[in-house]
Design an enzyme around this catalytic site. Structure first.
Site, PDB file in Angstrom:
ATOM      1  N   HIS A  87      59.473 -76.242  70.228  1.00  0.00           N
ATOM      2  CA  HIS A  87      60.530 -75.366  70.723  1.00  0.00           C
ATOM      3  C   HIS A  87      61.742 -76.160  71.229  1.00  0.00           C
ATOM      4  O   HIS A  87      62.817 -75.596  71.386  1.00  0.00           O
ATOM      5  CB  HIS A  87      60.002 -74.349  71.744  1.00  0.00           C
ATOM      6  CG  HIS A  87      59.772 -74.849  73.136  1.00  0.00           C
ATOM      7  ND1 HIS A  87      58.534 -75.205  73.604  1.00  0.00           N
ATOM      8  CD2 HIS A  87      60.603 -75.012  74.168  1.00  0.00           C
ATOM      9  CE1 HIS A  87      58.631 -75.582  74.867  1.00  0.00           C
ATOM     10  NE2 HIS A  87      59.884 -75.469  75.238  1.00  0.00           N
ATOM     11  N   ASP A 228      52.677 -77.112  69.844  1.00  0.00           N
ATOM     12  CA  ASP A 228      54.110 -77.132  70.144  1.00  0.00           C
ATOM     13  C   ASP A 228      54.674 -78.563  70.130  1.00  0.00           C
ATOM     14  O   ASP A 228      54.998 -79.130  71.165  1.00  0.00           O
ATOM     15  CB  ASP A 228      54.332 -76.485  71.520  1.00  0.00           C
ATOM     16  CG  ASP A 228      55.772 -76.032  71.706  1.00  0.00           C
ATOM     17  OD1 ASP A 228      56.648 -76.520  70.980  1.00  0.00           O
ATOM     18  OD2 ASP A 228      56.014 -75.196  72.594  1.00  0.00           O
ATOM     19  N   SER A 656      59.703 -79.424  79.309  1.00  0.00           N
ATOM     20  CA  SER A 656      59.182 -79.187  77.958  1.00  0.00           C
ATOM     21  C   SER A 656      59.285 -80.470  77.141  1.00  0.00           C
ATOM     22  O   SER A 656      60.342 -81.080  77.076  1.00  0.00           O
ATOM     23  CB  SER A 656      59.998 -78.104  77.260  1.00  0.00           C
ATOM     24  OG  SER A 656      59.629 -76.863  77.752  1.00  0.00           O
TER      25      SER A 656
HETATM   26  N1  ARG Z   1      57.902 -70.917  77.678  1.00  0.00           N
HETATM   27  C1  ARG Z   1      58.036 -72.217  77.116  1.00  0.00           C
HETATM   28  C2  ARG Z   1      59.154 -72.987  77.766  1.00  0.00           C
HETATM   29  O1  ARG Z   1      60.038 -72.431  78.368  1.00  0.00           O
HETATM   30  C3  ARG Z   1      58.135 -72.163  75.617  1.00  0.00           C
HETATM   31  C4  ARG Z   1      59.275 -71.435  75.047  1.00  0.00           C
HETATM   32  C5  ARG Z   1      59.363 -71.403  73.540  1.00  0.00           C
HETATM   33  N2  ARG Z   1      58.391 -70.518  72.919  1.00  0.00           N
HETATM   34  C6  ARG Z   1      58.635 -69.236  72.580  1.00  0.00           C
HETATM   35  N3  ARG Z   1      57.667 -68.540  72.063  1.00  0.00           N
HETATM   36  N4  ARG Z   1      59.810 -68.693  72.746  1.00  0.00           N
HETATM   37  O2  ARG Z   1      59.218 -74.192  77.711  1.00  0.00           O
END
Ligand code: ARG
Length: 721
Positions: A87, A228, A656
């Site tokens: 991501h 991820d 992240s």
């Molecule tokens: N919640 C995670 C973050 O903010 C992943 C976001 C990306 N994934 C998604 N399904 N939109 O780092």
């Protein structure tokens, strides 16, 4: 018998004592001073503090950096290979994608270095040096050279940083960025020298069905099965210095890279994370938390629910639109869901009650110390906040609608200048402004913009803004719609999207071939944007009121709280500077009768499979590898393929892509999310519930090697079996 029992109790107390969740996004440079190393060692850290961070020698911090605009990445080979999240690489993967080369759907695997894709605009920043400048800044305040409030401001700190750089040995060195920043709400200041590499190439990304498995449904939640990750590489000039893209650039020979452990881990094992958490607000008053809920989160949820519904619909109907809007959708949805979860968790985890107790204790502390400043500080903050809540609500609606959703716009300032040039018949100036307009036009109508989608977005969001904004924040268009368009918003919007100079090539070319004052005056988009900025400027001017008072009150409150909690050290709020957080691998119990294991396996991917839901499609190749148990050396001792795991590490957005590190300093995973039950964590850390979700490095390498066929990349890494 009795003795043994006592011993057992003592032992178990000790064990459980160690295994609480661990608040704190700690500053590496304060590790010694805050006595963190002893605690880390009791929890299982086996390496020396110097190996994590040392101002004078190479340490693990040199293998961690800022990836792109808001993520963390870590170096995993001598040749500058970066691991980060899927991501985090998503924007880059999306930009390289088209209906013909759909890397979002199919993944991307460079089989040799010539296939690595240059990605203009993408950069990687190492932390070159950290310097404590608190005394220098405080001296300037004392000497009256800067006031206490301005000393925390961007303008002063930028200038301070540039002056420091000028007198430093780093001055003039390629890629060096100098920043001065406040910490602990201005009670401390540090300089960060970063080294910015601007030729970063895309190397590998799994298909979204693997890298984004579970999509928005699983986002912010456990149990998780998302792989991820994505891989990039830093290129530099022949001397290893930062350089803009050139085909002559070579992979960067790095100072330090992570070794990767395939040995696995158990519940309770040591885990730590280094990375760049973006922002937390752990020192708010109860009143401020309420404002966050009602003036920020609620309006954001409101607008984004509608926005995402429009996008979802158009994206499901066309592959082209799906690719164009994939990144925008994910970005918006991420903090839409976060805001929903945060408001729920604030209630469930009794954050307001906790804040209330803290305020009672603080009042007591102030009284005992007879500290007048501390006695008043909370009520003073709250008085300002009460006055600001309405304004912040309006500003959130404004930014969500007009800055984060509707894209179509025009440069009214350039149009004004052009008008004068046309009036004066100044040919050179006319040409200059037309050239600027052309750039703006191309910028608006970029590869990922669809005029019809944007029109739909505006039609959907304008009425929501109209219903929720206070009268003084309504754009002039609301009157115009009443008067000129008989209350019909759609008619107004259609005129804007059809008949503006900037609507399409035909209108634009006609205008620039012969710009007239009449055409400028009549352009509906220019009028709309002018109105938008008049409201925006008004709102910004209002936010300035008492901003200085509020910041200084926070400075006092944070200082007071840190004193109150002594001898327990407190970490400063996150501000996208490098931090370290330590803790353990750990399962949790989200509610009565429910236990969550600390790890998941590939079996769960198969269980979640749903071919009718694009978020839960499992690629055939992965199913084959699973049924043949073709896991190579990446399986657990039990023979299963691990996917994700949980730690008690304290992280937030910006972390992240961060490396999850074991007690020996080896990489065991990549952090990528937080859990639903503790989404109030940015405001108040929950000792029982807060977890970090990471993807197991063994799953990453399995996908890279067995599914992507990139043995070349695995061979580049240092692997501890
Ligand atoms: N919640 C995670 C973050 O903010 C992943 C976001 C990306 N994934 C998604 N399904 N939109 O780092």
């Amino acid at each position: 018998m009795k003795k043994i029992k006592l011993l057992l109790i003592l032992l178990s107390c000790n064990l459980f004592g160690q295994l609480h969740a661990d608040e704190g996004m700690w500053l590496l440079q304060l590790m010694q001073e805050q006595n963190l190393l002893d605690k880390m060692k009791t929890q299982g850290l086996m390496i020396d503090g110097k190996e994590l961070y040392s101002p004078n020698s190479v340490s693990l911090k040199d293998a961690v950096g800022i990836f792109g605009g808001g993520c963390t990445g870590e170096i995993v080979s001598t040749d500058g290979l970066i691991l980060t999240n899927h991501h985090c690489g998503y924007g880059a993967i999306q930009k390289h994608s088209s209906v013909e080369h759909d890397y979002l759907t199919d993944g991307f695997w460079a089989k040799n270095r010539s296939e690595e894709l240059p990605t203009p605009g993408l950069a990687f920043k190492f932390v070159e040096r950290i310097v404590d400048i608190t005394d220098s800044i405080n001296a300037l305040i004392k000497e009256g050279k800067v006031n206490e409030y301005d000393a925390m401001g961007r303008e002063f700190l930028n200038k301070f940083a540039q002056d420091q750089l000028k007198n430093s040995d780093l001055n003039g060195k390629p890629g060096i960025i100098a920043m001065a920043l406040p910490f602990y709400a201005g009670n401390k200041f540090y300089m960060m020298y970063l080294k910015n590499y601007t030729d970063v190439r895309m190397v590998a990304a799994p298909p979204s069905s693997i890298g984004k498995f579970g999509g928005e449904t699983d986002n912010w939640m456990w149990p998780r099965h998302t792989c991820d990750f994505s891989i990039f590489r830093i290129y530099a000039d022949k001397n290893g210095e930062p350089a803009e893209y050139s085909k002559d650039n070579v992979p960067l020979k790095v100072k330090k890279h992570f070794a990767i452990s395939l040995k696995g881990f158990e519940n309770g094992d040591y885990a730590m994370i280094m990375g760049f958490p973006g922002s937390t607000s752990r020192y708010l008053t109860k009143q401020e938390v309420e404002m966050r809920m009602n003036a920020s989160n609620k309006p954001r949820i409101d607008v984004r629910t509608a926005y995402l519904n429009v996008l979802k619909d158009v994206m499901s109907k066309s592959d082209k639109t799906r690719i164009q809007y994939a990144s925008k959708y994910a970005r918006s949805s991420n903090y839409w869901k976060n805001s929903i979860g945060m408001n729920k968790a604030i209630v469930d985890n009794k954050v307001l009650e906790t804040k209330n107790e803290q305020e009672i204790r603080f009042a007591q502390f102030a009284k005992e110390n007879n500290n007048k400043e501390y006695m008043d500080v909370v009520s003073q903050i709250d008085n300002i906040i009460k006055e600001k809540t309405d304004l912040i609500t309006n500003l959130t609606y404004f930014s969500e609608v007009f800055q984060n959703a509707i894209e179509f716009g025009s440069p009214y300032v350039v149009m004004d200048s052009l008008k004068v040039a046309v009036q004066q018949k100044d040919k050179t100036k006319i040409e200059k402004y037309i050239a600027q307009l052309k750039d703006v036009y191309n910028y608006i109508h970029n590869k990922d913009y669809d005029h019809e989608v944007d029109r739909k977005v505006m039609k959907r969001l304008i009425p929501i803004y109209g219903r929720n904004a206070s009268k003084e924040f309504l754009l002039p268009l609301f009157q115009e719609v009443e008067k000129k368009w008989k209350g019909n918003f759609d008619a107004y919007i259609d005129n804007l999207y059809d008949n503006s100079i900037f609507s399409n090539d035909k209108n634009f070319n006609k205008f620039i071939s012969k710009p007239t004052i009449k055409a400028i005056d009549n352009d509906p988009m220019t009028g709309f944007v002018r109105g938008k900025f008049s409201i925006y400027n008004k709102a910004i001017a209002l936010t300035a009121k008492d901003a200085d008072k509020l910041e200084l009150l926070h400075k006092t409150y944070v200082r007071g709280l840190c004193e109150m909690y002594q001898p327990t050290p407190k970490a400063p709020d996150a501000n996208f500077t490098i931090r370290m957080t330590y803790g353990n691998i750990k399962s949790y119990d989200p509610k009565d009768g429910v236990h969550y294991n600390y790890y998941t396996t590939l079996k769960g991917v198969m269980e979640k499979e749903d071919p009718t839901n694009p978020e839960f499609v499992v690629p055939t190749k992965l199913k084959e590898l699973y049924s043949n148990k073709d896991f190579g050396r990446y399986a657990m001792k039990s023979g299963e393929m691990p996917t994700c795991f949980l730690t008690t590490n304290d992280i937030t957005g910006g972390n992240s892509g961060s490396p999850v590190i074991n007690g020996k300093g080896e990489l065991i995973g990549i952090a990528f999310d937080g859990n639903w039950e503790s989404l109030s964590g940015d405001i108040n850390f929950d000792n029982d519930l807060q977890r970090c979700i990471a993807v197991d490095i063994r799953y990453v390498l399995f996908i890279l090697d067995k599914l992507g066929g990139c043995k070349n990349l695995v061979d580049e890494m240092t692997i501890v079996q």
